[in-house]
Design an enzyme around this catalytic site. Structure first.
Site, mmCIF file in Angstrom:
data_model
loop_
_atom_site.group_PDB
_atom_site.id
_atom_site.type_symbol
_atom_site.label_atom_id
_atom_site.label_comp_id
_atom_site.label_asym_id
_atom_site.label_seq_id
_atom_site.Cartn_x
_atom_site.Cartn_y
_atom_site.Cartn_z
ATOM 1 N N LYS A 22 0.834 -1.214 0.000
ATOM 2 C CA LYS A 22 0.000 0.000 0.000
ATOM 3 C C LYS A 22 0.867 1.261 0.000
ATOM 4 C CE LYS A 22 -1.564 1.550 4.113
ATOM 5 N NZ LYS A 22 -1.329 2.947 4.485
ATOM 6 N N ASN A 23 1.875 1.292 0.892
ATOM 7 C CA ASN A 23 2.631 2.530 1.060
ATOM 8 C C ASN A 23 3.632 2.788 -0.068
ATOM 9 O OD1 ASN A 23 1.161 3.079 3.293
ATOM 10 N ND2 ASN A 23 2.734 2.461 4.770
ATOM 11 N N ARG A 92 -4.793 10.614 4.289
ATOM 12 C CA ARG A 92 -3.654 11.506 4.500
ATOM 13 C C ARG A 92 -2.620 11.424 3.377
ATOM 14 N NH1 ARG A 92 -2.569 14.381 8.336
ATOM 15 N NH2 ARG A 92 -0.476 14.369 7.488
ATOM 16 N N CYS A 116 -5.358 12.722 12.680
ATOM 17 C CA CYS A 116 -5.209 11.276 12.531
ATOM 18 C C CYS A 116 -5.104 10.671 13.921
ATOM 19 C CB CYS A 116 -3.937 11.010 11.731
ATOM 20 S SG CYS A 116 -3.544 9.291 11.577
ATOM 21 N N ARG A 121 0.179 14.602 12.393
ATOM 22 C CA ARG A 121 0.890 14.226 11.162
ATOM 23 C C ARG A 121 1.230 15.522 10.414
ATOM 24 N NH1 ARG A 121 -1.025 8.795 9.648
ATOM 25 N NH2 ARG A 121 0.579 8.802 8.055
ATOM 26 N N PRO A 122 2.205 16.286 10.924
ATOM 27 C CA PRO A 122 2.507 17.586 10.310
ATOM 28 C C PRO A 122 3.088 17.434 8.902
ATOM 29 C CG PRO A 122 4.166 17.010 11.961
ATOM 30 C CD PRO A 122 3.130 15.932 12.003
ATOM 31 N N ILE A 123 3.045 18.513 8.137
ATOM 32 C CA ILE A 123 3.662 18.484 6.803
ATOM 33 C C ILE A 123 4.700 19.598 6.656
ATOM 34 C CG2 ILE A 123 1.770 17.276 5.605
ATOM 35 C CD1 ILE A 123 1.020 20.085 4.428
ATOM 36 N N ASP A 124 5.228 20.058 7.814
ATOM 37 C CA ASP A 124 6.201 21.154 7.775
ATOM 38 C C ASP A 124 7.438 20.798 6.952
ATOM 39 O OD1 ASP A 124 6.459 19.333 10.042
ATOM 40 O OD2 ASP A 124 8.230 20.489 10.585
ATOM 41 N N LEU A 125 7.845 19.521 6.984
ATOM 42 C CA LEU A 125 9.057 19.155 6.231
ATOM 43 C C LEU A 125 8.799 19.152 4.723
ATOM 44 C CD1 LEU A 125 10.363 16.289 8.556
ATOM 45 C CD2 LEU A 125 11.288 18.605 8.352
ATOM 46 N N ASP A 308 4.905 0.494 11.826
ATOM 47 C CA ASP A 308 3.712 -0.187 11.312
ATOM 48 C C ASP A 308 3.633 -1.659 11.737
ATOM 49 O OD1 ASP A 308 2.981 2.174 10.159
ATOM 50 O OD2 ASP A 308 3.701 1.666 8.152
ATOM 51 N N ILE A 330 8.165 7.079 16.519
ATOM 52 C CA ILE A 330 7.668 7.794 15.326
ATOM 53 C C ILE A 330 6.338 8.484 15.664
ATOM 54 C CG2 ILE A 330 7.088 7.576 12.861
ATOM 55 C CD1 ILE A 330 9.934 6.671 13.400
ATOM 56 N N ARG A 400 -8.431 -0.563 4.688
ATOM 57 C CA ARG A 400 -7.606 0.447 4.008
ATOM 58 C C ARG A 400 -6.269 -0.139 3.580
ATOM 59 N NH1 ARG A 400 -8.210 6.272 6.495
ATOM 60 N NH2 ARG A 400 -6.900 6.564 4.680
HETATM 61 N N1 EPU Z 1 6.955 14.457 10.387
HETATM 62 C C1 EPU Z 1 7.170 15.789 10.698
HETATM 63 N N2 EPU Z 1 6.981 16.693 9.696
HETATM 64 C C2 EPU Z 1 6.617 16.353 8.441
HETATM 65 C C3 EPU Z 1 6.419 14.988 8.131
HETATM 66 C C4 EPU Z 1 6.600 14.061 9.138
HETATM 67 O O1 EPU Z 1 7.489 16.132 11.821
HETATM 68 O O2 EPU Z 1 6.480 17.246 7.589
HETATM 69 C C5 EPU Z 1 7.151 13.455 11.438
HETATM 70 C C6 EPU Z 1 5.887 12.664 11.735
HETATM 71 O O3 EPU Z 1 5.072 13.342 12.684
HETATM 72 C C7 EPU Z 1 6.422 11.366 12.264
HETATM 73 C C8 EPU Z 1 7.708 11.187 11.452
HETATM 74 O O4 EPU Z 1 8.047 12.486 10.967
HETATM 75 O O5 EPU Z 1 6.762 11.501 13.604
HETATM 76 C C9 EPU Z 1 7.617 10.222 10.285
HETATM 77 O O6 EPU Z 1 6.505 10.549 9.473
HETATM 78 P P1 EPU Z 1 6.470 10.220 7.924
HETATM 79 O O7 EPU Z 1 6.329 11.495 7.181
HETATM 80 O O8 EPU Z 1 7.628 9.339 7.589
HETATM 81 O O9 EPU Z 1 5.133 9.401 7.805
HETATM 82 P P2 EPU Z 1 4.165 9.391 6.564
HETATM 83 O O10 EPU Z 1 4.940 9.547 5.333
HETATM 84 O O11 EPU Z 1 3.035 10.326 6.820
HETATM 85 C C10 EPU Z 1 4.305 6.827 6.134
HETATM 86 C C11 EPU Z 1 3.338 5.702 6.044
HETATM 87 C C12 EPU Z 1 2.840 5.348 7.431
HETATM 88 C C13 EPU Z 1 4.033 4.976 8.290
HETATM 89 C C14 EPU Z 1 5.043 6.136 8.301
HETATM 90 C C15 EPU Z 1 6.316 5.820 9.050
HETATM 91 C C16 EPU Z 1 2.396 6.053 3.873
HETATM 92 C C17 EPU Z 1 1.221 6.394 3.050
HETATM 93 N N3 EPU Z 1 2.243 6.091 5.186
HETATM 94 O O12 EPU Z 1 3.592 7.937 6.673
HETATM 95 O O13 EPU Z 1 1.993 4.219 7.289
HETATM 96 O O14 EPU Z 1 3.625 4.709 9.598
HETATM 97 O O15 EPU Z 1 5.406 6.468 6.955
HETATM 98 O O16 EPU Z 1 6.939 4.712 8.496
HETATM 99 O O17 EPU Z 1 3.435 5.725 3.341
HETATM 100 C C18 EPU Z 1 0.339 2.680 7.892
HETATM 101 O O18 EPU Z 1 0.537 2.101 6.820
HETATM 102 O O19 EPU Z 1 -0.369 2.183 8.814
HETATM 103 C C19 EPU Z 1 0.925 3.997 8.117
HETATM 104 C C20 EPU Z 1 0.507 4.842 9.051
#
Ligand code: EPU
Length: 431
Positions: A22-23, A92, A116, A121-125, A308, A330, A400
């Site tokens: 999925k991811n 998301r 969530c 789940r911030p997107i600042d990065l 996960d 995480i 999902r």
């Molecule tokens: N983070 C920030 N700022 C950002 C983005 C992330 O601080 O702009 C933090 C998050 O809060 C978290 C960490 O960085 O603490 C890692 O987040 P990441 O961005 O890697 O997560 P994601 O891309 O939103 C994906 C998977 C998740 C999985 C995480 C970690 C997808 C669609 N989702 O999420 O999958 O848990 O990586 O490996 O790829 C799941 O499948 O159940 C699931 C939640």
């Protein structure tokens, strides 16, 4: 609404095949927007998250054809740059439209996904990365507005408080593929799903080096073209099946997965004393006598232990003799399954970002509520080890991310049935 009735189970026995990840599939579907040519994707799992993403792609202007199960042909001749809230809020991961829209349209308006249950789940990065690519980014009315008319590659450090970001890396790599100049991305996520996306982008004509390492170098090209790509296997689904074998003391061969994708996870199970046989593309779990050993785990970005597979390991540790500590680095709040496991008789306490599990609990079936995708899986695994029937509600979370979960597990002997909530004994129904 659908519910699962799961009955305490003897050993599972047989072979079980893993589907597409999925991811990996989600950002890969988004990446099809980077070209006006047709992209053929194989091994796409049949999940509600895929349907959400395909719906958004069609809204943006893509034509999607499914010639056979698991295969999608996607052509995005003319697209718009807007992804609205009513579609994005459902998932998301739709945030990974930002990268392709910025690259191809030089502008994007993508609604910011809502909250969530597993934590913020911030997107600042993602935003930082786009700004480093010389984009103008503004947040207004719940949308990220990006003006990428002056987009330009450059050095970017994309690490945050918890290390790398998976979808953030996907977005910035996709944006950089069509940006003039060279982008040197440091602290890039190394997850196999990011590697799969990069491999697909290279097939489309992107210039990326360092794939699989924390430093990616992307040299922008003028245009990307169509390609054929098969999505990698789902390592999280595979890990969940491994634990299903372990918790039932079964003999289960999980097929279609390279064990090297699950290094940290398999290392922990080996430490726990689970007998396993590892092949090129399979993991066989073997029966054992007595108790497994307890393990302490900290979730980390890849190649560390994956968040996960945290909840599922917790379910297994309720059955081992001794104390295990599982620390979630995480998503520190990702313990919504714990109160439900406690209702089944598990002895778990939460101390800050850690779950302290006192094992060898005698679990018994109870009505429980799934709160997120991996929590749902953990409850089903615990239900296999429980005496009596467990009714699991809100299993749309599971749908999902796990394809035909109950069919696959029933085929190796699991007593799991998908029913309607109206089939539940009246006194067990939620209000
Ligand atoms: N983070 C920030 N700022 C950002 C983005 C992330 O601080 O702009 C933090 C998050 O809060 C978290 C960490 O960085 O603490 C890692 O987040 P990441 O961005 O890697 O997560 P994601 O891309 O939103 C994906 C998977 C998740 C999985 C995480 C970690 C997808 C669609 N989702 O999420 O999958 O848990 O990586 O490996 O790829 C799941 O499948 O159940 C699931 C939640």
């Amino acid at each position: 609404m659908d519910v699962f009735k799961v009955s305490g189970n003897g050993p599972l026995r047989g072979q079980i095949k893993v589907g597409g990840a999925k991811n990996a599939a989600l950002p890969i579907l988004a990446a099809t927007l980077l070209t006006d040519e047709t992209v053929v994707l194989r091994n796409v799992p049949d999940l509600s998250d895929m349907r959400f993403m395909l719906e958004i792609l069609r809204h943006v202007g893509a034509e999607t054809v499914q010639p056979e199960p698991g295969v999608w042909e996607i052509t995005s001749k003319k697209i718009t740059h807007v992804a609205p809230y009513d579609l994005v809020r459902k998932m998301r991961a739709s945030v990974c439209l930002l990268g392709p829209l910025v690259a191809r349209m030089r502008k994007a308006e993508v609604s910011i996904p809502g909250g969530c249950v597993i934590g913020p789940r911030p997107i600042d990065l993602h935003i930082k990365g786009l700004k480093k690519l010389n984009c103008q980014v503004e947040i207004a009315n719940g949308y990220v507005h990006v003006d990428a008319s002056e987009i330009q590659g450059g050095p970017i450090f994309l690490g945050g408080r918890s290390g790398s970001t998976v979808t953030g890396t996907a977005n910035i790599v996709m944006a950089a593929t069509l940006a003039p100049g060279t982008t040197r991305l440091e602290c890039a996520a190394c997850e196999p799903e990011v590697v799969d996306l990069c491999n697909m982008l290279v097939k489309m004509g992107a210039k990326i080096t360092g794939i699989g390492s924390p430093e990616l170098v992307i040299t922008g090209v003028e245009k990307l073209h169509g390609c054929e790509h098969s999505v990698i296997a789902d390592r999280i689904e595979a890990g969940t099946f491994v634990i299903a074998g372990a918790i039932t003391r079964g003999d289960v061969t999980v097929k279609g997965i390279a064990p090297k994708l699950l290094g940290a996870f398999l290392d922990k199970l080996e430490e726990a004393g689970l007998p396993m046989e590892l092949g090129e593309d399979y993991i066989r779990v073997l029966p054992y006598e007595g108790s497994l050993k307890t393990v302490d785990v900290v979730t980390l970005p890849h190649p560390g232990y994956p968040t996960d597979l945290q909840a599922q390991l917790g379910a297994l540790m309720t059955q081992t003799e001794g104390l295990s500590i599982i620390t979630e680095r995480i998503y520190p709040n990702r313990f919504m399954h714990v109160p439900e496991l406690q209702r089944m008789g598990a002895d778990i306490s939460i101390e800050g970002p850690s779950a302290i599990i006192k094992g060898a609990s005698k679990l018994s079936g109870a009505p429980v509520m799934a709160s997120d995708l991996r929590a749902s899986a953990a409850l089903i695994l615990a239900a296999f080890a429980a005496e009596g029937d467990t009714w699991i509600q809100r299993i749309y979370h599971l749908d999902r991310g796990y394809e035909r979960f109950e069919q696959k597990l029933s085929a190796i002997g699991a007593k799991i049935e998908r029913l309607k909530d109206t089939d539940m004994p009246k006194e067990l129904l939620e209000d």
